[in-house]
Design an enzyme around this catalytic site. Structure first.
Site, PDB file in Angstrom:
ATOM      1  N   CYS A   1       0.832  -1.201   0.000  1.00 56.60           N
ATOM      2  CA  CYS A   1       0.000   0.000   0.000  1.00 56.60           C
ATOM      3  C   CYS A   1       0.871   1.258   0.000  1.00 56.60           C
ATOM      4  CB  CYS A   1      -0.926  -0.016   1.211  1.00 56.60           C
ATOM      5  SG  CYS A   1      -2.150   1.316   1.218  1.00 56.60           S
ATOM      6  N   CYS A   2       1.916   1.265   0.831  1.00 56.68           N
ATOM      7  CA  CYS A   2       2.829   2.415   0.875  1.00 56.68           C
ATOM      8  C   CYS A   2       3.509   2.628  -0.475  1.00 56.68           C
ATOM      9  CB  CYS A   2       3.886   2.207   1.956  1.00 56.68           C
ATOM     10  SG  CYS A   2       3.299   2.418   3.643  1.00 56.68           S
TER      11      CYS A   2
ATOM     12  N   CYS B   1      -0.806   8.391   7.418  1.00 63.40           N
ATOM     13  CA  CYS B   1      -2.175   8.134   6.980  1.00 63.40           C
ATOM     14  C   CYS B   1      -3.048   7.743   8.177  1.00 63.40           C
ATOM     15  CB  CYS B   1      -2.200   7.013   5.950  1.00 63.40           C
ATOM     16  SG  CYS B   1      -1.316   7.409   4.415  1.00 63.40           S
TER      17      CYS B   1
ATOM     18  N   CYS C   1      -3.058   4.052   9.555  1.00 66.40           N
ATOM     19  CA  CYS C   1      -1.764   3.499   9.969  1.00 66.40           C
ATOM     20  C   CYS C   1      -1.029   4.384  10.962  1.00 66.40           C
ATOM     21  CB  CYS C   1      -0.891   3.251   8.740  1.00 66.40           C
ATOM     22  SG  CYS C   1      -1.635   2.124   7.534  1.00 66.40           S
TER      23      CYS C   1
ATOM     24  N   CYS D   1       8.023   3.795   5.563  1.00 68.18           N
ATOM     25  CA  CYS D   1       7.100   3.536   4.454  1.00 68.18           C
ATOM     26  C   CYS D   1       7.796   3.197   3.144  1.00 68.18           C
ATOM     27  CB  CYS D   1       6.161   4.715   4.252  1.00 68.18           C
ATOM     28  SG  CYS D   1       6.964   6.179   3.594  1.00 68.18           S
TER      29      CYS D   1
END
Length: 249
Positions: free
Chosen positions: A129-130, A212, A215, A238
């Protein structure tokens, strides 16, 4: 899996490479942040950009840079998952310093990402996702640039303990400038209060590092300043900063 291969360490035709950076570090490592930023602007001109996550280190650099460069290039990675307070801090900085921020966005919306990789990817594969929402957009933005500026400090985390004020960023193939590398959190906050720099109010709610929404959590007394990032995964970076001790941000 998205391709996460790194760029090489050769210069991009601008004369900069890892060897030249090593020679420069010795002349800059005892300079104060304003002197380092002045050097960066003089050396790279419009080829340098400041990355701003709207944390306290970065807002201090926004203030410093606007005193040196009348038209600085300042950008932020909008993952579509940022806190409301982060956007409000951006707006306060725009108003305070009459500047603009370049919004860098992922190639995929959250709905498209969910369609391709499943809903709430950050709960299952946070590294992926990062990469999709931060690393790949940054790579696109930095392509063709000569240097970028970050708010990295050595005492933020063990993965950043060897950060230099100027480094060769082998991941993106350009010069990386960390003017605050040798500064403490107390140093930065002293500057912010001295010049009344707008800052993210989440810092007052025990969020020393803000990313985010899904997270990021607040940090308890005695915890590492990045303990609130990806807390369920033992992950504190990240992927934007591949330092000498870490392959992650």
């Amino acid at each position: 899996m998205v391709n996460q291969s790194n760029s090489g360490q050769e210069d991009k035709g601008n004369g900069w490479n890892e060897e030249k950076v090593r020679r420069v570090v010795a002349t800059l490592d005892e300079r104060d942040p304003d002197q380092i930023l002045s050097w960066a602007v003089q050396e790279f001109g419009k080829g340098v950009a400041l990355a701003c996550s709207f944390g306290f280190e970065d807002v201090s650099l926004v203030h410093r840079l606007t005193r040196i460069d009348n038209e600085p290039t300042i950008f932020y990675l909008d993952t579509d998952l940022l806190f409301k307070e982060t956007h409000e801090t951006r707006d306060q900085l725009i108003k305070a310093y009459d500047i603009s921020f370049t919004r860098v966005e992922p190639a995929y919306t959250l709905s498209k990402q969910a369609e391709l990789w499943g809903d709430e990817l950050w709960k299952r594969e946070p590294d992926q996702c990062c990469f999709i929402r931060k690393v790949e957009p940054l790579r696109r933005f930095l392509a063709g640039r000569d240097a970028w500026i970050t708010g990295i400090r050595r005492d933020q985390a063990p993965s950043r303990a060897n950060a230099e004020v100027v480094e060769w960023d082998s991941q993106f193939g350009l010069v990386k400038i960390n003017p605050l590398a040798y500064h403490s959190a107390e140093d930065v906050w002293e500057y912010i209060h001295q010049y009344q720099v707008p800052y993210n109010p989440l810092h007052e709610k025990h969020y020393p590092s803000i990313g985010c929404i899904p997270c990021t959590r607040s940090v308890a007394t005695g915890e590492d300043s990045r303990a609130g990032r990806w807390a369920s995964f033992g992950k504190t970076e990240c992927g934007l900063h591949q330092g000498k001790e870490s392959a992650n941000d």
